[in-house]
Motif scaffolding. Structure first.
Motif, PDB file in Angstrom:
ATOM      1  N   CYS A   1      -2.374  -7.353  -2.971  1.00  0.00           N
ATOM      2  CA  CYS A   1      -2.718  -7.931  -1.918  1.00  0.00           C
ATOM      3  C   CYS A   1      -2.796  -9.535  -2.061  1.00  0.00           C
ATOM      4  O   CYS A   1      -2.975 -10.287  -3.083  1.00  0.00           O
TER       5      CYS A   1
ATOM      6  N   ARG B   1       0.887  -1.173   0.101  1.00  0.00           N
ATOM      7  CA  ARG B   1       0.009  -0.002   0.077  1.00  0.00           C
ATOM      8  C   ARG B   1       0.919   1.428   0.046  1.00  0.00           C
ATOM      9  O   ARG B   1       2.029   1.112   0.567  1.00  0.00           O
ATOM     10  N   TYR B   2       0.214   2.271  -0.482  1.00  0.00           N
ATOM     11  CA  TYR B   2       1.134   3.543  -0.566  1.00  0.00           C
ATOM     12  C   TYR B   2       0.430   4.482   0.545  1.00  0.00           C
ATOM     13  O   TYR B   2      -0.867   4.886   0.540  1.00  0.00           O
TER      14      TYR B   2
ATOM     15  N   THR C   1       4.871  -3.750   1.810  1.00  0.00           N
ATOM     16  CA  THR C   1       4.221  -3.351   3.272  1.00  0.00           C
ATOM     17  C   THR C   1       4.330  -4.625   4.151  1.00  0.00           C
ATOM     18  O   THR C   1       4.495  -4.582   5.218  1.00  0.00           O
TER      19      THR C   1
ATOM     20  N   SER D   1       3.214  -1.500 -10.067  1.00  0.00           N
ATOM     21  CA  SER D   1       3.542  -1.825  -8.549  1.00  0.00           C
ATOM     22  C   SER D   1       4.113  -2.997  -8.562  1.00  0.00           C
ATOM     23  O   SER D   1       5.267  -2.984  -7.803  1.00  0.00           O
TER      24      SER D   1
ATOM     25  N   THR E   1      -1.474   5.509   3.738  1.00  0.00           N
ATOM     26  CA  THR E   1      -2.627   5.109   4.482  1.00  0.00           C
ATOM     27  C   THR E   1      -3.602   4.508   3.769  1.00  0.00           C
ATOM     28  O   THR E   1      -4.715   4.142   4.172  1.00  0.00           O
ATOM     29  N   GLY E   2      -3.481   4.539   2.327  1.00  0.00           N
ATOM     30  CA  GLY E   2      -4.603   3.917   1.449  1.00  0.00           C
ATOM     31  C   GLY E   2      -4.841   2.530   1.427  1.00  0.00           C
ATOM     32  O   GLY E   2      -3.872   1.707   2.270  1.00  0.00           O
ATOM     33  N   ALA E   3      -5.782   1.756   0.830  1.00  0.00           N
ATOM     34  CA  ALA E   3      -5.955   0.551   0.534  1.00  0.00           C
ATOM     35  C   ALA E   3      -5.028  -0.143  -0.256  1.00  0.00           C
ATOM     36  O   ALA E   3      -4.185   0.567  -0.931  1.00  0.00           O
ATOM     37  N   GLU E   4      -4.631  -1.414  -0.001  1.00  0.00           N
ATOM     38  CA  GLU E   4      -3.617  -2.047  -0.577  1.00  0.00           C
ATOM     39  C   GLU E   4      -3.862  -2.145  -2.074  1.00  0.00           C
ATOM     40  O   GLU E   4      -4.918  -2.478  -2.663  1.00  0.00           O
ATOM     41  N   VAL E   5      -2.837  -1.624  -2.859  1.00  0.00           N
ATOM     42  CA  VAL E   5      -2.996  -1.782  -4.198  1.00  0.00           C
ATOM     43  C   VAL E   5      -2.461  -3.400  -4.659  1.00  0.00           C
ATOM     44  O   VAL E   5      -2.672  -3.652  -5.785  1.00  0.00           O
TER      45      VAL E   5
END
Length: 232
Positions: A20, A11-12, A56, A44, A14-18
């Motif tokens: 997973c 993730r970048y 992450t 990514s 505090t956003g959602a995971e790009v």
């Protein structure tokens, strides 16, 4: 295996995971196409492969070395084993096409005579022998792409990562560049190419397609991707 991903997430901020729960392996000497819709996370994933980004969570093992326990001082040596074709080229504008291509060999300390031979051969392979003295701002987008590809492969890396390498060239040159990637692969380099060109994938024998959907790696049937089966 040259690459192993175990429960990797990215993730970048505090956003959602790009990306997973990535769980896959790349075999040494394999040829892979990375596909998927725009926004699926292909770039990514490539950044994780060429060490521009740390995950992450989860574990990535590259060349047999777990990256989460690797000393920072060891990273440059790993990076020198990876060739990268960036989507935005990242050429050095004040250097000629020749000097851009020769740069990795100069950094590695090769003799200038050897550098000249290899660089001239690579420029010939990508059809730019007559543009060797030109600087990137005077080259077309397709020509800059070919310079970037020549620079990435000149050192015969153990792993080549290419982000849309044929996106700015015509169909004939795309086939020529794929022939170059295939030749490098036959010499033992593991090649990972992100592309939207399904036709290009269909024309390439012995390749494995890895598809990204919503940040997860799946094969065309929806199962997790498997390493390729190499012919004996």
């Amino acid at each position: 295996m040259i690459v192993s991903f175990e429960q990797v997430g990215l993730r970048y901020g505090t956003g959602a995971e790009v990306l997973c729960d990535l769980e896959f392996k790349l075999a040494e000497g394999g040829l892979y196409f990375l596909t998927g819709p725009s926004g699926a996370g292909k770039t990514s994933l490539l950044k994780l492969l060429y060490l521009a980004q740390r995950p992450t969570r989860g574990r990535i093992t590259l060349f047999g070395q777990p990256l989460d326990s690797l000393d920072r001082e060891a990273l440059p040596a790993l990076r020198r084993r990876i060739g990268i074709v960036y989507q935005d080229f990242r050429l050095i504008d004040h250097l000629s096409a020749y000097d851009n291509v020769a740069l990795p060999l100069r950094v590695a300390g090769h003799a200038e005579e050897d550098i000249a031979t290899a660089t001239e051969e690579m420029l010939g392979w990508v059809g730019l022998s007559d543009r060797a003295a030109a600087r990137p701002p005077t080259l077309s987008g397709g020509e800059q792409q070919r310079v970037a590809i020549a620079r990435a492969v000149i050192g015969r890396p153990d792993l080549l990562v290419a982000d849309e390498p044929t996106g700015n060239v015509d169909a004939e040159m795309a086939r020529r560049l794929m022939h170059l990637f295939g030749a490098l692969n036959r010499l033992g380099t593991t090649v990972v190419i992100a592309t939207h060109d399904i036709g290009l994938i269909g024309e390439t024998k012995g390749a494995t397609m890895i598809r990204l959907e919503k940040g997860q790696v799946v094969d065309p049937t929806g199962a997790l991707a498997h390493p390729p089966r190499r012919e004996p």
